[in-house]
Write a protein that holds these residues in place. Structure first.
Motif, PDB file in Angstrom:
ATOM      1  N   PHE A  51       0.784  -1.259  -0.145  1.00  0.00           N
ATOM      2  CA  PHE A  51       0.055  -0.366   0.015  1.00  0.00           C
ATOM      3  C   PHE A  51       0.964   1.355   0.098  1.00  0.00           C
ATOM      4  N   SER A  52       0.532   2.026  -0.653  1.00  0.00           N
ATOM      5  CA  SER A  52       1.135   3.412  -0.489  1.00  0.00           C
ATOM      6  C   SER A  52       1.097   4.209   0.768  1.00  0.00           C
ATOM      7  N   ASP A  55      -3.827   5.134   4.607  1.00  0.00           N
ATOM      8  CA  ASP A  55      -5.052   5.593   4.195  1.00  0.00           C
ATOM      9  C   ASP A  55      -5.460   4.785   3.005  1.00  0.00           C
ATOM     10  N   GLU A  56      -4.542   4.367   2.065  1.00  0.00           N
ATOM     11  CA  GLU A  56      -5.203   3.424   1.152  1.00  0.00           C
ATOM     12  C   GLU A  56      -5.479   1.839   1.714  1.00  0.00           C
ATOM     13  N   SER A  60      -9.101   0.182   1.509  1.00  0.00           N
ATOM     14  CA  SER A  60      -9.333  -0.948   0.905  1.00  0.00           C
ATOM     15  C   SER A  60     -10.064  -1.991   2.030  1.00  0.00           C
TER      16      SER A  60
END
Length: 190
Positions: A51-52, A55-56, A60
């Protein structure tokens, strides 16, 4: 050491599953990236290959959890199944085990504070669930009212310390939902 072709997907799945359980138990914002990765036996640095940002990951988790809620609470519903879902949703087992239940009562406030993309994603899934219930109940407004009442009742029951009062909240909500539906000249449904 070389990893299998599926290793990255399997690790991502473990991270999603573990993070969702953690978020539903303790809230998402309470655990850092290192803690989330430690829970699956990896270092915090490995997080960014999946994940970047945190928050990403949260986005998800929201998508996955609400999709699962739709499958449990809204898929191929008929009146009998809806009634069973409502009984399970408004149960002490659901109060006592937030990690294995609906994400909305636990993560709703965090979703509300999230960026617009997360809120829009949550909206898509919540509206799908409401639409399924509305088709069974033949009422958009009744479906929204019952959905909101269920989530609220679970939040209130979890806030309380006394199991007898928790049970009273759940039973009162279930009974009131039954009256709302019966007021439409249906048993729990038609």
């Amino acid at each position: 050491m070389r990893y299998s072709a599926n290793h990255k997907l399997e690790t991502r799945e473990k991270l999603l599953t573990s993070s969702a359980v953690s978020a539903k138990k303790s809230g998402f914002s309470t655990v850092g990236v290192d803690g989330l990765m430690k829970a699956i036996g990896l270092s915090g640095a490995a997080f960014y290959s999946h994940f970047s940002s945190k928050d990403e990951l949260f986005a998800s988790i929201v998508e996955r959890e609400l999709c699962q809620s739709l499958e449990r609470l809204g898929a191929d519903q008929d009146c009998d199944r809806l009634e069973r879902c409502l009984k399970h949703y408004l149960s002490m087992a659901h109060v006592e085990h937030p990690e294995s239940g609906c994400a909305l009562p636990v993560l709703g406030a965090e979703i509300a504070r999230s960026d617009i993309a997360v809120r829009q994603e949550a909206e898509v899934w919540i509206c799908r669930l409401q639409e399924r219930w509305a088709s069974i109940l033949e009422s958009d407004s009744l479906a929204w009212a019952i959905l909101s009442q269920c989530i609220g009742a679970l939040v209130v029951a979890r806030m309380l310390a006394t199991p007898d009062i928790q049970r009273t909240v759940l039973k009162s909500s279930y009974d009131e939902i039954g009256r709302q539906i019966a007021g439409r000249h249906q048993p729990i449904c038609k």
